[in-house]
Design a protein around this motif. Structure first.
Motif, PDB file in Angstrom:
ATOM      1  N   VAL A  25     -25.184 -16.884  51.233  1.00 55.79           N
ATOM      2  CA  VAL A  25     -24.846 -15.460  51.283  1.00 55.79           C
ATOM      3  C   VAL A  25     -23.356 -15.247  51.011  1.00 55.79           C
ATOM      4  N   LEU A  26     -23.070 -14.318  50.130  1.00 57.59           N
ATOM      5  CA  LEU A  26     -21.705 -13.997  49.736  1.00 57.59           C
ATOM      6  C   LEU A  26     -21.275 -12.668  50.347  1.00 57.59           C
ATOM      7  N   LEU A  27     -20.066 -12.631  50.889  1.00 49.23           N
ATOM      8  CA  LEU A  27     -19.471 -11.389  51.373  1.00 49.23           C
ATOM      9  C   LEU A  27     -18.600 -10.798  50.276  1.00 49.23           C
ATOM     10  N   GLY A  28     -18.777  -9.508  50.018  1.00 50.50           N
ATOM     11  CA  GLY A  28     -17.945  -8.842  49.021  1.00 50.50           C
ATOM     12  C   GLY A  28     -17.568  -7.450  49.472  1.00 50.50           C
ATOM     13  N   ASP A  29     -16.554  -6.890  48.830  1.00 53.44           N
ATOM     14  CA  ASP A  29     -16.240  -5.494  49.083  1.00 53.44           C
ATOM     15  C   ASP A  29     -17.238  -4.626  48.315  1.00 53.44           C
ATOM     16  N   TYR A  30     -17.096  -3.292  48.396  1.00 52.91           N
ATOM     17  CA  TYR A  30     -18.019  -2.427  47.659  1.00 52.91           C
ATOM     18  C   TYR A  30     -17.384  -1.053  47.495  1.00 52.91           C
ATOM     19  N   LYS A  31     -17.118  -0.695  46.224  1.00 57.57           N
ATOM     20  CA  LYS A  31     -16.501   0.590  45.920  1.00 57.57           C
ATOM     21  C   LYS A  31     -17.377   1.361  44.935  1.00 57.57           C
ATOM     22  N   THR A  32     -17.406   2.695  45.094  1.00 52.20           N
ATOM     23  CA  THR A  32     -18.318   3.509  44.290  1.00 52.20           C
ATOM     24  C   THR A  32     -17.650   4.647  43.529  1.00 52.20           C
ATOM     25  N   ASP A  33     -16.334   4.803  43.646  1.00 50.89           N
ATOM     26  CA  ASP A  33     -15.644   5.901  42.977  1.00 50.89           C
ATOM     27  C   ASP A  33     -14.749   5.362  41.861  1.00 50.89           C
ATOM     28  N   PRO A  34     -15.191   5.468  40.597  1.00 51.07           N
ATOM     29  CA  PRO A  34     -14.389   4.926  39.495  1.00 51.07           C
ATOM     30  C   PRO A  34     -13.124   5.708  39.220  1.00 51.07           C
ATOM     31  N   ASP A  35     -13.012   6.918  39.757  1.00 48.32           N
ATOM     32  CA  ASP A  35     -11.861   7.779  39.475  1.00 48.32           C
ATOM     33  C   ASP A  35     -10.838   7.793  40.604  1.00 48.32           C
TER      34      ASP A  35
END
Length: 411
Positions: free
Chosen positions: A273-283
């Protein structure tokens, strides 16, 4: 207590660079000349009863070396101008200081030789790998891999060779186009590198030991970062998910959002299992996400976990049992069971804080070594050690400077 001369061949004499001006992000050409012309000195090594891990934290103008148990300052290495980055070199003793023009090895002054343990005074060394724009440092399977963003040059060498006290022989490879990238060499000698140029980054390519292409996938816009999971699985992040490489095959894990960027990852080579960040706003000029991603690299299942607090790229770590650890802007460590995907423990450590707009500016950072999580607190010029088993702060070090980057060595 026995005193020996140490470093070259782990038993002779080490030529350590004195505190010379290290090349910095915006330094002048004089830094190079100063480093080349600086005198060297020998460092006496002292025999100690056990391994002595140490922590390194950068500040504006230098690097502090701390005792990892007490967090007392062991040495203040000055004369390092401009913004620099810190990464463990992979040999348990050195830290790479990345500034404009070079990856330079800093001797943290602690190491193990057979069943004997030694310490010495930390110092910058004259071991330097020239780089136009030094970027990622990756350690895997006894190899250290350096990536120069300015030229695309990749240098690979045996991590333990640094213990000889001279610059290790390195194998070099240069990507077709320079870009902000990363590379990792696997146990069979194959080399995975990112694909891109100064305008865009699109995916990864894998080369065999003879550097012939064996796999490629360019369905990864904005590729960034890397981590290694169980079964020598290499993962890189995309603006819309992840690419997973294992056993000659590259597969894509799609984010649940059209733009679901996973740009920073924390792996555990014993966990799938890998931990990652997560972003959803390209602007967004600066997005402050509250969700992290957990990806099962064996099944491709991606799960989002909402922490109820934001975090930054310096907030991700893994515990001794593979648990995911995230330092939130609420000032707490959030410990996640990667199997149940649930937060199992919240440990208050520092005061609440807000991520600065410039990524180079100091903010609380997390570094995990063995069973201890180290958390810097720029607002109070301090570093805290958290015993993950008990969930308590075991030590706090008051610093003479404001900490920025944070890393360490095992000794």
């Amino acid at each position: 207590m026995k005193t020996i001369r140490s470093y070259r061949s782990l038993g002779a004499v080490v030529a350590l660079g004195t505190s010379v001006a290290l090349l910095a992000a915006c330094s002048s050409e004089s830094s190079t000349d100063a480093a080349a012309d600086a005198p060297t000195e020998t460092a006496a090594a002292e025999s100690v009863s056990q391994a002595t891990p140490r922590i390194a934290t950068s500040y504006d103008g230098g690097v502090l070396i701390l005792d990892a148990t007490t967090l007392d300052t062991v040495e203040d290495i000055t004369g390092i101008d401009g913004f620099t980055r810190l990464n463990p070199a992979g040999d348990g003793r050195h830290v790479f200081v990345s500034g404009s023009g070079a990856f330079t090895a800093l001797d943290a002054g602690t190491w193990t030789e057979g069943s004997q343990y030694y310490t010495s005074t930390p110092a910058l060394t004259d071991i330097k790998f020239d780089a136009t724009t030094p970027g990622h440092v990756v350690r895997h399977d006894g190899k250290t891999v350096l990536f120069d963003d300015g030229t695309g040059k990749v240098e690979v060498f045996e991590s333990a060779a640094l213990l000889e006290g001279t610059k290790p022989e390195a194998e070099s490879y240069t990507t077709p186009e320079a870009h902000h990238g990363v590379a990792v060499e696997l146990s069979d000698g194959s080399l995975l590198t990112t694909v891109g140029n100064e305008d865009e980054r699109t995916g990864i390519v894998v080369l065999d030991a003879d550097r012939n292409e064996i796999a490629r996938n360019e369905d990864c816009p904005g590729v960034h970062g890397e981590a290694v999971a169980a079964n020598e699985t290499v993962v890189v992040g995309c603006q819309d998910g992840l690419l997973i490489y294992r056993d000659g095959t590259i597969s894509k894990v799609q984010s649940p959002d059209a733009y679901g960027r996973i740009g920073n990852q924390a792996g555990d080579e014993n966990s799938p299992v890998l931990l990652g960040d997560y972003k959803t706003d390209p602007d967004a000029e600066l997005e402050r996400p509250t969700r992290v991603s957990l990806t099962d690299t064996a099944t491709g299942e991606l799960t989002l976990v909402d922490l109820g607090t934001s975090y930054t790229f310096r907030s991700l770590g893994r515990g001794p049992n593979g648990e995911a650890i995230v330092l939130g802007t609420d000032g707490a460590l959030h410990v996640i069971d990667v199997n149940t995907k649930a937060v199992t423990k919240t440990i208050p450590v520092v005061g609440a804080w807000e991520e600065p707009v410039k990524w180079q500016e100091p903010r609380p950072a997390l570094f995990v070594q063995d069973g201890t999580a180290y958390v810097s607190e720029p607002a109070t010029d301090s570093v805290h050690a958290v015993d993950l088993a008990s969930g308590t702060i075991s030590a706090t070090g008051e610093l003479a400077h404001t900490p920025n980057e944070l890393t360490g060595v095992t000794g």
